[in-house]
Motif scaffolding. Structure first.
Motif, short mmCIF file in Angstrom:
data_model
loop_
_atom_site.label_atom_id
_atom_site.label_comp_id
_atom_site.label_asym_id
_atom_site.label_seq_id
_atom_site.Cartn_x
_atom_site.Cartn_y
_atom_site.Cartn_z
N GLY A 169 0.74 -1.22 0.01
CA GLY A 169 0.01 0.24 0.03
C GLY A 169 0.90 1.39 0.00
N VAL A 170 1.87 1.24 0.81
CA VAL A 170 2.70 2.37 0.92
C VAL A 170 3.92 2.01 0.17
CG1 VAL A 170 4.18 3.81 2.54
CG2 VAL A 170 1.91 2.75 3.15
N GLY A 171 4.97 1.01 0.56
CA GLY A 171 6.03 0.59 -0.52
C GLY A 171 7.47 0.94 0.03
N TYR A 179 10.37 2.45 3.36
CA TYR A 179 10.76 2.49 4.64
C TYR A 179 11.81 3.47 4.78
CZ TYR A 179 7.96 -1.69 5.42
OH TYR A 179 6.92 -2.54 5.62
N GLU A 233 9.30 -4.27 13.79
CA GLU A 233 9.48 -3.10 12.62
C GLU A 233 9.82 -1.89 13.46
OE1 GLU A 233 5.99 -2.35 10.31
OE2 GLU A 233 6.29 -0.41 10.18
N SER A 275 4.28 5.69 7.11
CA SER A 275 2.79 5.69 7.50
C SER A 275 2.66 6.03 9.22
CB SER A 275 2.17 4.37 7.20
OG SER A 275 2.46 3.31 7.92
N GLU A 331 -2.13 -6.98 9.67
CA GLU A 331 -2.09 -6.18 8.47
C GLU A 331 -2.02 -7.10 7.18
OE1 GLU A 331 1.36 -3.68 8.45
OE2 GLU A 331 0.16 -2.53 6.96
N HIS A 332 -2.61 -6.71 6.22
CA HIS A 332 -2.69 -7.55 5.02
C HIS A 332 -3.44 -8.91 5.25
CE1 HIS A 332 1.25 -5.10 4.81
NE2 HIS A 332 0.56 -4.72 3.67
N1 ARG Z 1 5.22 -1.84 3.65
C1 ARG Z 1 3.80 -2.26 3.79
C2 ARG Z 1 2.86 -1.88 2.82
O1 ARG Z 1 3.38 -0.88 1.93
C3 ARG Z 1 3.21 -1.67 5.24
C4 ARG Z 1 2.77 -0.26 5.00
C5 ARG Z 1 2.43 0.11 6.51
N2 ARG Z 1 2.41 -0.76 7.36
C6 ARG Z 1 3.35 -0.93 8.41
N3 ARG Z 1 3.05 -1.97 9.17
N4 ARG Z 1 4.14 0.01 8.26
O2 ARG Z 1 1.95 -2.36 2.58
#
Ligand code: ARG
Length: 359
Positions: free
Chosen positions: A65-67, A69, A229, A277, A317-318
């Motif tokens: 969703g974001v992509g 870090y 994380e 995020s 998540e996901h």
């Molecule tokens: N990188 C993952 C994505 O883009 C997680 C994004 C938000 N969640 C997180 N746990 N940081 O889907």
């Protein structure tokens, strides 16, 4: 120091892969333009992190969703042509000239959040978490094995010093934990999952399970995740819909932890986290909720979007919804106070319950 040509080539390849991916809807794809690539691909942070460290997870996982870090704090400024518009998009329009307000966890205001579901008809459980990064340490891709062990040692000493009876508990290192215990903790929603592919491809799981673990009090209502994380995830949760009580406990816990170690905070971005995020408040306030009638409607997601809420499945998540139970939380974490972030979830859920009653 210039960036290794092999890394620059990988950045170019990543850009090309995203361009060719028709089904990819990540914010990374949206904001990694040719100009951004050319502007950033030859830059390196003082710790040696490149644009590749920022984008590699989203390139490997086209369903992100974001992509992106941030490998270290400096990355947020060095690679701002990518981060700034992405942050603005994710966090309700938080513009490059805006600043995160001062911290307000909501001390003295938790009575404004009475039980959302006193009869226990809709809400299974409520959870509020925040993330913290230990000052002086970068994020996962730049941490050494020694860093992980040292950080774990520091936070373990905080745990042994907790005097508050409700919050007292035990630290369980992942290293040496039996698979049964680990699986049970995950199934009960207390512990993070292992092997998250988004984190793995971000280079965030090196030396696993070294330096990773979980602290929890006896009732499992106060938990701290160590070096998943983020360096720390501080969590308060309990059954039912009493948001005020959950927040009250979190405030107590954060104050204790905060009094013993300094955390990384940025003037503009607030509390710093590995994923953009989570910047700012780092607060994710959520409920596991049953809304059988309205969740079956085609515009359910749109209603939630309008209330600034995010929907997830109940296994993190996901994941997908199971038995019509959804995990619903505030979406934005930046550009508002911690209390406002919790309130956003509170008001939105209150509204959803009203809609469900009328449906
Ligand atoms: N990188 C993952 C994505 O883009 C997680 C994004 C938000 N969640 C997180 N746990 N940081 O889907």
């Amino acid at each position: 120091m210039s960036v290794d040509p092999a890394i620059v080539a990988k950045i170019d390849e990543g850009y090309a892969k995203l361009q060719g991916a028709k089904d990819c809807h990540s914010l990374l794809k949206k904001y990694l333009t040719k100009e951004v690539v050319d502007n950033c691909k030859n830059k390196k942070t003082k710790l040696g992190a490149s644009l590749l460290d920022v984008i590699q997870s989203g390139v490997a996982n086209l369903d992100s969703g974001v992509g992106v870090y941030a490998p270290d704090a400096e990355a947020y400024t060095l690679f701002k042509p990518l981060f700034d518009p992405l942050i603005q998009d994710y966090h309700n329009g938080f513009a490059p000239n805006q600043k995160q307000p001062a911290t307000d966890l909501g001390e003295g205001k938790t009575h404004l959040l009475p039980d959302l579901d006193p009869e226990g008809k809709y809400i299974n459980s409520t959870r509020v978490r925040c993330g913290r990064s230990l000052e002086g340490y970068p994020f996962n891709p730049c941490l050494t094995e020694a860093n992980y062990l040292e950080m774990e040692k520091k936070v373990k000493s905080i745990f042994t010093n907790i005097k508050d009876e409700e919050l007292q508990g035990t630290y369980y290192p992942l290293d040496g934990m039996t698979k049964e215990v680990q699986s049970q903790l995950i199934a009960d929603h207390f512990l993070f999952k292992e092997g998250d592919r988004f984190l793995q491809t971000a280079n965030a799981c090196r030396y696993w399970p070294k330096g990773r673990g979980i602290y929890h009090n006896k009732n499992k209502t106060f938990l701290v995740w160590v070096n998943e994380e983020d360096h720390l995830r501080i969590i308060s949760m309990q059954n039912g819909g009493n948001v005020g009580q959950v927040l009250e406990r979190l405030i107590k816990g954060v104050k204790i932890v905060q009094s013993q170690v300094p955390f990384s905070r940025d003037e503009r971005l607030g509390w710093l986290t590995f994923c953009p995020s989570n910047l700012g408040t780092t607060v994710r306030a959520s409920v596991h909720i049953r809304l059988p009638k309205i969740s079956a409607k085609p515009d359910f997601k749109k209603i939630c979007d309008g209330l600034k809420l995010q929907i997830r499945g109940i296994h993190g998540e996901h994941s997908e919804s199971v038995g019509g139970v959804y995990d619903i939380s505030n979406k934005a974490r930046l550009g508002l106070t911690e209390f406002e972030a919790v309130k956003q979830m509170y008001d939105g859920i209150k509204h959803l319950i009203e809609l469900e009653k009328k449906a």
